[in-house]
Design an enzyme around this catalytic site. Structure first.
Site, mmCIF file in Angstrom:
data_model
loop_
_atom_site.group_PDB
_atom_site.id
_atom_site.type_symbol
_atom_site.label_atom_id
_atom_site.label_comp_id
_atom_site.label_asym_id
_atom_site.label_seq_id
_atom_site.Cartn_x
_atom_site.Cartn_y
_atom_site.Cartn_z
ATOM 1 N N GLY A 257 48.398 39.420 40.096
ATOM 2 C CA GLY A 257 48.332 40.881 40.053
ATOM 3 C C GLY A 257 46.888 41.278 39.823
ATOM 4 O O GLY A 257 46.255 40.796 38.879
ATOM 5 N N ALA A 258 46.364 42.148 40.667
ATOM 6 C CA ALA A 258 44.917 42.426 40.638
ATOM 7 C C ALA A 258 44.361 42.766 39.257
ATOM 8 O O ALA A 258 43.408 42.123 38.798
ATOM 9 C CB ALA A 258 44.620 43.533 41.651
ATOM 10 N N ARG B 286 40.504 33.311 43.735
ATOM 11 C CA ARG B 286 41.385 34.000 44.692
ATOM 12 C C ARG B 286 40.554 35.101 45.362
ATOM 13 O O ARG B 286 39.808 35.796 44.701
ATOM 14 C CB ARG B 286 42.614 34.625 44.009
ATOM 15 C CG ARG B 286 43.654 33.616 43.557
ATOM 16 C CD ARG B 286 44.950 34.291 43.092
ATOM 17 N NE ARG B 286 45.744 34.767 44.223
ATOM 18 C CZ ARG B 286 46.839 35.511 44.085
ATOM 19 N NH1 ARG B 286 47.229 35.917 42.873
ATOM 20 N NH2 ARG B 286 47.539 35.888 45.134
ATOM 21 N N ASP C 285 45.825 45.403 46.011
ATOM 22 C CA ASP C 285 44.870 44.413 45.510
ATOM 23 C C ASP C 285 43.443 44.792 45.874
ATOM 24 O O ASP C 285 42.490 44.316 45.257
ATOM 25 C CB ASP C 285 45.208 43.037 46.090
ATOM 26 C CG ASP C 285 46.593 42.618 45.657
ATOM 27 O OD1 ASP C 285 47.566 43.078 46.288
ATOM 28 O OD2 ASP C 285 46.701 41.895 44.661
ATOM 29 N N ASN D 138 47.669 44.684 50.257
ATOM 30 C CA ASN D 138 48.708 44.427 49.272
ATOM 31 C C ASN D 138 49.523 43.240 49.740
ATOM 32 O O ASN D 138 49.289 42.680 50.817
ATOM 33 C CB ASN D 138 49.580 45.671 49.053
ATOM 34 C CG ASN D 138 50.407 45.580 47.780
ATOM 35 O OD1 ASN D 138 49.884 45.319 46.709
ATOM 36 N ND2 ASN D 138 51.714 45.747 47.913
HETATM 37 C C1 LIG Z 1 48.455 46.035 41.355
HETATM 38 S S1 LIG Z 1 48.278 44.325 41.363
HETATM 39 C C2 LIG Z 1 49.838 43.876 41.968
HETATM 40 C C3 LIG Z 1 49.686 43.226 43.314
HETATM 41 O O1 LIG Z 1 49.315 41.855 43.147
HETATM 42 C C4 LIG Z 1 50.261 41.067 43.841
HETATM 43 O O2 LIG Z 1 49.705 39.958 44.459
HETATM 44 P P1 LIG Z 1 49.796 38.543 43.695
HETATM 45 O O3 LIG Z 1 51.114 38.489 43.002
HETATM 46 O O4 LIG Z 1 49.651 37.520 44.813
HETATM 47 O O5 LIG Z 1 48.613 38.530 42.763
HETATM 48 C C5 LIG Z 1 50.825 42.013 44.871
HETATM 49 O O6 LIG Z 1 49.957 42.221 45.939
HETATM 50 C C6 LIG Z 1 50.992 43.235 44.048
HETATM 51 O O7 LIG Z 1 51.200 44.403 44.761
#
Ligand SMILES: CSC[C@H]1O[C@H](OP(=O)(O)O)[C@H](O)[C@@H]1O
Length: 384
Positions: A68-69, A108, A262, A272
């Protein structure tokens, strides 16, 4: 990195139920250890992991113990605090910390928060001079990033709640159905989340809200994280497969889509989780409002064309061929691929601004345009 399986099953307490819950924190009895929830093991196990070096931080980000960003950015900042601890007494401590920042930046590629947080902490060190207390400064920045993120989420929550309230009034108080993709919840941030903050605040305001939760293959952040945190918070929700969203929208079962992001370009293109673009296409085809919950920390003012310029992470094919089982550490092979069936695993896609109804930021809701973003963030836009 050390995993703790708490003796009792940890209760995940959201800020709206436990005042000080955070997804990353300094160990209460050891200020040289940072603690996180190992999100790979949710929803079956609530496991706290210790980060004791910046390399533990890299592992946590790259292997998605944290994701999550906003939380990735906060973890990077706390990892520089750990690097500052490791650098104490070294001849060239500044070089050690810079190496840590460079290695963390490569963990990442898509979420801009990672680069933003690292640049912010390193700028604080560079401007503090060679005799500065690097441990104190990095800790102060990491704590500030976390405190600010909670306020940003609450700002998004308040502005997003108004959108949900508007729909509720239009429906004479009938249930507002929100569709979300991936996890842009409190688990993706320090608390409250971005896409979920409006939902939690609507629930607290007594608005009748229900959430369609996309499972979000291949890592299933929806079924394993969003469904879990909504259940823990008592928010009515229904888990659906990723490909069901269009059908629901065609049949008037979705009132609004809200996702996270993201990285968002200055012109409003949004990166995203993979599949977001397809949801936006279905929403456009069915006149369903499609909003993106956008913390200003995820805006990349240096780029305009998201499809062309946002780096899209490709992850290990085993995320597609295997799935995390109940044990959380056991990988179950769901398809046999081998050489005969290659796999590609793009982790993100880019939704063009033209498909986005609006951006819900901590400073208000704006159009997904350069003018919209500049109106809410004039200083940042000017610096770009
Ligand atoms: C607002 S951050 C949440 C965002 O991050 C997720 O990606 P990941 O789980 O691979 O880090 C996803 O894109 C969510 O929307």
């Amino acid at each position: 990195m050390v995993d703790h399986l708490p003796g009792h099953k940890g209760r995940y307490i959201l800020l709206n139920r436990g005042e000080n819950f955070r997804t990353i924190w300094l160990h209460p009895d050891d200020d040289q250890t940072v603690q996180i929830i190992d999100q790979r093991r949710l929803p079956h196990e609530y496991t706290v992991s210790d980060l004791r070096s910046y390399r533990d931080g890299i592992t946590a980000i790259a292997e998605m113990l944290v994701r999550g960003a906003p939380l990735i950015g906060a973890t990077a900042a706390w990892s520089l605090y750990l690097a500052a601890l490791e650098a104490r007494g070294q001849r060239d401590a500044a070089a050690f910390i810079q190496t840590a920042a460079d290695e963390l930046a490569a963990s990442r590629p898509t979420a801009v928060n990672l680069r933003w947080a690292l640049d912010r902490v390193m700028h604080r060190l560079h401007t503090a001079g060679p005799d500065a207390d690097r441990v104190a400064l990095t800790r102060a920045e990491a704590e500030a990033i976390c405190d600010e993120d909670v306020e940003i989420s609450l700002g998004i929550g308040r502005h997003g709640r108004a959108l949900i309230e508007e729909i509720s009034k239009r429906k004479n108080g009938a249930t507002v159905n929100v569709l979300t993709h991936c996890n842009a919840g409190s688990l993706a941030t320090i608390n409250w989340g971005t896409a979920t903050a409006p939902i939690y605040l609507a629930q607290q305001a007594g608005i009748d809200v229900h959430v369609w939760v996309d499972e979000t293959r291949p890592r299933n952040q929806g079924s394993q994280l969003t469904a879990w945190e909504l259940a823990e918070s008592g928010v009515p929700h229904t888990l659906i497969v990723d490909n069901a969203g269009g059908h629901l929208m065609q049949h008037g079962m979705v009132d609004i889509c809200i996702t996270g992001t993201d990285r968002t370009t200055r012109s409003g293109d949004v990166a995203n989780k993979i599949g977001t673009y397809l949801k936006a296409l279905a929403a456009a085809d069915n006149n369903v409002p499609f909003y993106v919950a956008l913390p200003s920390t995820t805006i990349d003012w240096d780029i305009s064309d998201g499809v062309k310029d946002i780096p899209i992470e490709e992850r290990d094919s085993r995320e597609v061929s295997h799935i995390w089982g109940r044990s959380g550490s056991e990988l179950l092979e769901v398809v046999t691929v081998g050489e005969r069936t290659p796999i590609s695993n793009f982790a993100f896609d880019v939704t063009p601004a033209r498909l986005i109804t609006g951006l819900i930021t901590e400073h208000g809701v704006c159009a997904a345009t350069e003018q919209g973003l500049s109106s809410l963030f004039p200083e940042q836009a000017k610096r770009a």
